[in-house]
Design an enzyme around this catalytic site. Structure first.
Site, PDB file in Angstrom:
ATOM      1  N   GLU A   1       6.185  -3.331  -4.017  1.00  0.00           N
ATOM      2  CA  GLU A   1       6.010  -1.855  -3.950  1.00  0.00           C
ATOM      3  C   GLU A   1       7.218  -1.357  -3.238  1.00  0.00           C
ATOM      4  O   GLU A   1       7.936  -1.954  -2.533  1.00  0.00           O
ATOM      5  CB  GLU A   1       4.968  -1.432  -2.542  1.00  0.00           C
ATOM      6  CG  GLU A   1       4.584  -0.297  -2.225  1.00  0.00           C
ATOM      7  CD  GLU A   1       3.766  -0.082  -1.109  1.00  0.00           C
ATOM      8  OE1 GLU A   1       3.767  -0.898  -0.277  1.00  0.00           O
ATOM      9  OE2 GLU A   1       2.963   0.889  -1.016  1.00  0.00           O
TER      10      GLU A   1
ATOM     11  N   ASN B   1       3.142   6.999  -5.449  1.00  0.00           N
ATOM     12  CA  ASN B   1       3.650   5.345  -5.273  1.00  0.00           C
ATOM     13  C   ASN B   1       3.237   4.865  -6.565  1.00  0.00           C
ATOM     14  O   ASN B   1       2.017   4.672  -6.738  1.00  0.00           O
ATOM     15  CB  ASN B   1       2.880   5.001  -3.913  1.00  0.00           C
ATOM     16  CG  ASN B   1       3.532   3.714  -3.413  1.00  0.00           C
ATOM     17  OD1 ASN B   1       4.137   3.007  -4.118  1.00  0.00           O
ATOM     18  ND2 ASN B   1       3.259   3.447  -2.224  1.00  0.00           N
TER      19      ASN B   1
ATOM     20  N   LYS C   1      -0.852   4.689  -7.206  1.00  0.00           N
ATOM     21  CA  LYS C   1      -1.612   4.041  -6.046  1.00  0.00           C
ATOM     22  C   LYS C   1      -2.876   5.125  -5.596  1.00  0.00           C
ATOM     23  O   LYS C   1      -2.593   6.084  -5.393  1.00  0.00           O
ATOM     24  CB  LYS C   1      -0.633   4.063  -4.728  1.00  0.00           C
ATOM     25  CG  LYS C   1      -1.108   3.295  -3.636  1.00  0.00           C
ATOM     26  CD  LYS C   1      -0.145   2.928  -2.466  1.00  0.00           C
ATOM     27  CE  LYS C   1      -0.747   2.212  -1.148  1.00  0.00           C
ATOM     28  NZ  LYS C   1       0.649   2.027  -0.364  1.00  0.00           N
TER      29      LYS C   1
ATOM     30  N   GLU D   1       2.776   7.622   4.692  1.00  0.00           N
ATOM     31  CA  GLU D   1       2.276   7.633   3.320  1.00  0.00           C
ATOM     32  C   GLU D   1       1.363   8.935   2.998  1.00  0.00           C
ATOM     33  O   GLU D   1       1.660   9.210   1.738  1.00  0.00           O
ATOM     34  CB  GLU D   1       1.764   6.162   2.964  1.00  0.00           C
ATOM     35  CG  GLU D   1       2.435   5.097   2.681  1.00  0.00           C
ATOM     36  CD  GLU D   1       2.103   3.951   2.003  1.00  0.00           C
ATOM     37  OE1 GLU D   1       1.591   4.160   0.837  1.00  0.00           O
ATOM     38  OE2 GLU D   1       1.670   2.828   2.561  1.00  0.00           O
TER      39      GLU D   1
ATOM     40  N   CYS E   1      -0.146  -2.552  -2.485  1.00  0.00           N
ATOM     41  CA  CYS E   1      -0.435  -2.563  -1.110  1.00  0.00           C
ATOM     42  C   CYS E   1      -1.924  -2.367  -0.422  1.00  0.00           C
ATOM     43  O   CYS E   1      -2.802  -3.284  -0.837  1.00  0.00           O
ATOM     44  CB  CYS E   1       0.538  -1.768  -0.355  1.00  0.00           C
ATOM     45  SG  CYS E   1       0.848  -1.997   1.324  1.00  0.00           S
TER      46      CYS E   1
ATOM     47  N   ASN F   1       4.277  -3.723   1.081  1.00  0.00           N
ATOM     48  CA  ASN F   1       4.967  -3.411   2.273  1.00  0.00           C
ATOM     49  C   ASN F   1       4.081  -3.406   3.466  1.00  0.00           C
ATOM     50  O   ASN F   1       3.199  -2.396   3.581  1.00  0.00           O
ATOM     51  CB  ASN F   1       5.797  -2.344   2.243  1.00  0.00           C
ATOM     52  CG  ASN F   1       7.030  -2.244   1.548  1.00  0.00           C
ATOM     53  OD1 ASN F   1       8.106  -2.515   1.742  1.00  0.00           O
ATOM     54  ND2 ASN F   1       6.719  -1.840   0.297  1.00  0.00           N
TER      55      ASN F   1
END
Lengths: 342, 342
Positions: B47, B116, B133, B152, B178, B203
């Protein structure tokens, strides 16, 4: 005030074909006593805990998917009421000791339905919850190539009720049976109802005839699915097995108590009757339910519609239809067909 | 003919705040070369693989949930086209080596949306799939009590597209990023579309501020969720991490390749740039998809409606309404309120 339940996971060793319910109930009461002596307020027994695991035999005369002909022996493995003559002693002893229990058995209803069920009985000996198995594994008709049968789909109907939770023992408690534990939907449907503890009984033969490459992984898979279900829903999971060699078939033991962290906090080490216990802090659930797995904040139900759309063929069709609505920019670029390197 | 994909999982060590994309692309190309030398046809990067993990800082001037004021540094972490000047070399090298790749980065669309994303690039250097994402973790506004931020939810919108699969590399391939990997729905939605391999970059800081009791369990949880997702859907899972200490924050490494059995078949042992590879037999998926997890035969979509019903409050209300339709015989007996033993 911290909320906790002291729980005993009461694994059973083999139950022989000719063992009577009275003999089995003696074993259950002995385990109930062990639980009481260790301060348990709830003792959990496995799936089909009153008889041998009879789906390993073809017990009727039918050659198709339906039960036919003489069902005398088959019917002898079902309970038509609960409690009944054989099990009343267990209920009485539970009330006397003030120890609740969870018990699996085969149910034959007055109108002829057959279910694989689990009941939750409180510390006064009253049934406070009943669950009928949702996921029925195995096969519908006799398959002579197998060393032993797994005719659950012949002998049990699928539950029409689904998964519910019960307010009992000071917490929110759900139940599931055996194959149910392999499906993440089982834990999720109860997790969404706030389950803090899920009780799961199972009979799992170590020999999986359709794919023997899975045999050495049985213990790994058993723990994997229950640990993931516990963690992903922030719930305790009590997994209670039958173990040992029963009528020539070896079963997975590996009874466990799993915390909402996914950690195993108690585990049986024998393949016989054995009680292991843990003090289960129900407030520990919130460490997960209110952080990483805050369902209201983080889940995306609109993105999960495939899960309830029906069989995979319908799912793929629905997604393809959906894709046609995308703008060119968003659309998935079709992959070109490639030669596979060897 | 056996179908397989030789896959390299290309873990990255830290990327410093002042490291340029050109420097990072040099590292990616070095890993691509390692993959090619080992016969990989697909190399999977983590990611946000082009920059440092910038959501650890509050980079704009807004005090509310929205980005406000000077966004110069923030915007510098996003890509507005792909490939672009910095990454064209990676695409060219992939084509020259005939090694496809999967790459995570931050996307800023022409109309100002921030996602993302993960892209799948084939052996000719063409983008054949793109994923945004779905599950965005962390928080929306600056929280000064944290040692570092996890913004995020400030910097990325939730995907409006959901999970899809792509026919590529001779198989059916899905992507997730993730936090997605912690939700069983992620794997299931792609499993229902026939996914044979799911690529997941992540991450994950080792320090989880909302509940530090989870810190020592990070590696366990990481593998638990991906192994369960693989097994329960009969799919390969490639989990690719950033590791090491990046701008003072320690990240989980533990890159893995997981078989449809749930077994880890390759694992990184460093916290730096490291490629591990495995030959992934796609036909192995059927050992699970056509037996224990034969979705058409064994799943019960009607029993899972809670999963798509919306937030838990709606789920509980829907189930309670349903319960009123039961016959008295089937109804759940309300549990009496009990004193909790201490």
């Amino acid at each position: 005030m911290t909320r906790f339940i002291d729980v005993g996971a009461a694994q059973l060793g083999p139950i022989a074909r000719d063992e009577t319910r009275e003999q089995v109930v003696d074993r259950l009461i002995a385990l109930l006593h062990q639980g009481a002596a260790r301060g348990c307020e709830l003792v959990v027994f496995p799936e089909l805990a009153l008889t041998t695991f009879f789906p390993r035999w073809h017990l009727d005369d039918g050659e198709g998917d339906e039960i036919e002909g003489d069902t005398t022996e088959l019917d002898s493995y079902y309970e038509i009421e609960m409690p009944n003559t054989a099990t009343q002693r267990l209920f009485d002893e539970a009330k006397r000791l003030a120890v609740g229990f969870c018990l699996g058995y085969a149910e034959l209803t007055p109108d002829g339905h057959r279910y694989n069920v689990y009941i939750l009985v409180d510390r006064e000996g009253e049934v406070v919850g009943k669950y009928r198995k949702v996921h029925i594994p195995g096969h519908e008709r006799h398959e002579p190539w197998r060393k032993f049968q797994h005719l659950e789909r012949r002998y049990f109907e699928e539950s029409p009720d689904g998964f519910r939770v019960h307010e009992a023992f000071g917490g929110t408690i759900g139940m599931a049976i055996c194959n149910d534990r392999r499906w993440p939907e089982t834990y999720r449907v109860m997790g969404l109802q706030g389950a803090e503890m899920i009780l799961i009984g199972y009979n799992t033969p170590l020999d999986y005839a359709p794919d023997p490459s899975q045999n050495p992984l049985q213990a790994f898979h058993n723990h994997l699915v229950m640990q993931a279900g516990a963690y992903q829903n922030g719930t305790w999971v009590i997994g209670v097995a039958k173990g040992g060699v029963e009528e020539g078939v070896e079963s997975l033991a590996q009874t466990v108590i799993i915390a909402p962290s996914g950690q195993i906090v108690a585990q049986a080490t024998t393949i016989d009757d054995e009680l292991v216990m843990a003090r289960c802090d129900l407030d520990m659930c919130d460490r997960y339910k209110k952080t990483l797995f805050d369902f209201d904040r983080y889940r995306r139900p609109d993105m999960y519609t495939a899960i309830t759309d029906g069989p995979p063929s319908l799912v793929v069709a629905a997604i393809e239809t959906e894709s046609t609505k995308l703008t060119p920019e968003d659309a998935v670029i079709p992959a070109s067909t490639k030669e596979q390197a060897q």
